[in-house]
Design a protein around this motif. Structure first.
Motif, PDB file in Angstrom:
ATOM      1  N   ASN B  78      -0.212   3.185  -1.464  1.00  0.00           N
ATOM      2  CA  ASN B  78      -0.514   4.019  -0.288  1.00  0.00           C
ATOM      3  C   ASN B  78      -1.994   4.351  -0.181  1.00  0.00           C
ATOM      4  O   ASN B  78      -2.370   5.422   0.316  1.00  0.00           O
ATOM      5  N   ALA B  79      -2.839   3.458  -0.672  1.00  0.00           N
ATOM      6  CA  ALA B  79      -4.274   3.731  -0.645  1.00  0.00           C
ATOM      7  C   ALA B  79      -4.808   3.614   0.778  1.00  0.00           C
ATOM      8  O   ALA B  79      -4.253   2.883   1.603  1.00  0.00           O
ATOM      9  N   THR B  80      -5.862   4.349   1.038  1.00  0.00           N
ATOM     10  CA  THR B  80      -6.485   4.290   2.352  1.00  0.00           C
ATOM     11  C   THR B  80      -7.019   2.882   2.600  1.00  0.00           C
ATOM     12  O   THR B  80      -7.411   2.182   1.665  1.00  0.00           O
ATOM     13  N   SER B  81      -7.040   2.473   3.858  1.00  0.00           N
ATOM     14  CA  SER B  81      -7.614   1.163   4.168  1.00  0.00           C
ATOM     15  C   SER B  81      -9.061   1.322   4.638  1.00  0.00           C
ATOM     16  O   SER B  81      -9.693   0.354   5.040  1.00  0.00           O
ATOM     17  N   ILE B  83     -12.509   1.222   4.100  1.00  0.00           N
ATOM     18  CA  ILE B  83     -13.311   0.587   3.047  1.00  0.00           C
ATOM     19  C   ILE B  83     -14.467   1.478   2.603  1.00  0.00           C
ATOM     20  O   ILE B  83     -14.793   1.550   1.416  1.00  0.00           O
ATOM     21  N   VAL B  85     -14.584   4.725   2.476  1.00  0.00           N
ATOM     22  CA  VAL B  85     -14.051   5.768   1.588  1.00  0.00           C
ATOM     23  C   VAL B  85     -13.754   5.185   0.211  1.00  0.00           C
ATOM     24  O   VAL B  85     -14.080   5.793  -0.824  1.00  0.00           O
ATOM     25  N   LEU B  86     -13.163   3.977   0.178  1.00  0.00           N
ATOM     26  CA  LEU B  86     -12.835   3.343  -1.099  1.00  0.00           C
ATOM     27  C   LEU B  86     -14.091   3.071  -1.925  1.00  0.00           C
ATOM     28  O   LEU B  86     -14.115   3.287  -3.133  1.00  0.00           O
ATOM     29  N   ILE B  87     -15.135   2.582  -1.247  1.00  0.00           N
ATOM     30  CA  ILE B  87     -16.383   2.273  -1.959  1.00  0.00           C
ATOM     31  C   ILE B  87     -17.018   3.556  -2.483  1.00  0.00           C
ATOM     32  O   ILE B  87     -17.424   3.643  -3.654  1.00  0.00           O
ATOM     33  N   ALA B  89     -15.573   6.388  -3.114  1.00  0.00           N
ATOM     34  CA  ALA B  89     -14.726   6.934  -4.184  1.00  0.00           C
ATOM     35  C   ALA B  89     -14.929   6.171  -5.483  1.00  0.00           C
ATOM     36  O   ALA B  89     -15.078   6.765  -6.552  1.00  0.00           O
ATOM     37  N   GLY B  90     -14.961   4.842  -5.392  1.00  0.00           N
ATOM     38  CA  GLY B  90     -15.149   4.026  -6.592  1.00  0.00           C
ATOM     39  C   GLY B  90     -16.476   4.311  -7.262  1.00  0.00           C
ATOM     40  O   GLY B  90     -16.550   4.472  -8.496  1.00  0.00           O
ATOM     41  N   LEU B  91     -17.539   4.394  -6.465  1.00  0.00           N
ATOM     42  CA  LEU B  91     -18.871   4.677  -7.024  1.00  0.00           C
ATOM     43  C   LEU B  91     -18.881   6.037  -7.718  1.00  0.00           C
ATOM     44  O   LEU B  91     -19.386   6.181  -8.832  1.00  0.00           O
ATOM     45  N   ILE B 144      -9.442  11.706   5.187  1.00  0.00           N
ATOM     46  CA  ILE B 144      -8.470  11.107   4.266  1.00  0.00           C
ATOM     47  C   ILE B 144      -7.082  11.719   4.454  1.00  0.00           C
ATOM     48  O   ILE B 144      -6.935  12.761   5.032  1.00  0.00           O
TER      49      ILE B 144
END
Lengths: 143, 144
Positions: B78-81, B83, B85-87, B89-91, B144
């Protein structure tokens, strides 16, 4: 021997993350979303994980590591800037995506492109961490 | 499907067992961010044996869910799509966990269980920061 324990531990960790539902970002964000539809699952996962570890830490008093070597030294009592700033940054990222390092690896096989983007970004962040750490240490004179 | 808190508790016990195996077997603290981070920044690659222990551990983490899938059911992150936000968050997770020298497994599970002051404080701060981030980005900004 060391490889065996590493693989066994990794397999148990992956199974636990998967079964507990911690690879579901809704459960993580739900736990952090106190003002929304709060989901307490993570507390049960944390509590369940801490119990065997408490037994394990107690066992370290009367044994040596099975594969040899020494147990980790006693935890440091001092707090520092890195710990606080790092934890705040981690918490922000954890909430934004609902993923932390363990579950992001455990869900790579079914997490699609989203999971891959997160893990690659996390890797880049980790690559930059030493230079951020050096900058942080030089910014303000050490306490 | 069992109630979610029971599955959480069973999964949690397995996670704790994993940490116990790593500690009592190899004498090391099971921290996901440290194990991955050492491979990424090279500090965990200097020693060959250490490097392979990390790789084998992560292989176990990655593969076991694949093996369990037929029995437990089709998972969804159920992760956000989004990109961006994902980048971001990952950083943040990458830099943050390495600065703090630990994440939910190292500071949370392994630290709290030995009453480590640093582990407890780290956990308090990342949960507080996470909660405030939810308020800001879900309830105020609606991202989010």
């Amino acid at each position: 021997m060391r490889l065996f324990f590493s693989l066994l531990s990794g397999a148990l960790f992956g199974a636990g993350l998967y079964i507990s539902g911690m690879t579901d970002t809704n459960k993580v964000q739900g736990w952090l979303d106190v003002f929304g539809a709060w989901d307490p699952t993570l507390a049960f996962v944390m509590g369940g994980a801490i119990l065997p570890m408490m037994v394990a830490w107690r066992m370290t008093r009367s044994m040596r590591p099975i594969a040899g070597g020494q147990f980790p030294p006693a935890p440091m009592p001092e707090l520092d800037r890195r710990l606080i700033i790092g934890s705040v940054l981690f918490g922000m990222g954890w909430a934004l995506a609902g993923l932390c390092p363990g579950p992001s690896i455990a869900s790579l096989s079914f997490g699609g492109i989203e999971g891959l983007v997160f893990v690659l970004s996390m890797g880049v962040g980790m690559l930059f961490a030493p230079s951020v750490r050096a900058r942080l240490d030089s910014m303000v004179p050490a306490e | 499907m069992q109630p979610e808190w029971i599955m959480g508790l069973i999964g949690g016990l397995l996670i704790g067992l994993a940490g116990a195996v790593f500690l009592l077997g190899n004498g090391r603290i099971m921290g996901a961010s440290g194990i991955v981070g050492g491979l990424v920044d090279g500090s965990g690659r200097a020693d060959r044996s250490d490097m392979w222990q990390r790789i084998v551990f992560l292989a176990g983490v990655f593969v076991t869910p694949v093996l369990l899938m037929p029995f437990v059911g089709t998972p969804d992150t159920n992760a956000t799509s989004n990109i961006a936000v994902l980048i971001a968050a990952g950083l943040l997770v990458g830099v943050g966990t390495r600065l703090a020298n630990g994440c939910t497994s190292g500071h949370g599970v392994c630290g709290i269980s030995r009453f480590s002051f640093r582990g407890i404080i780290a956990t308090v701060f990342y949960i507080l920061a996470g909660g405030l981030t939810m308020v800001a980005f879900r309830h105020l900004l609606g991202v989010i």
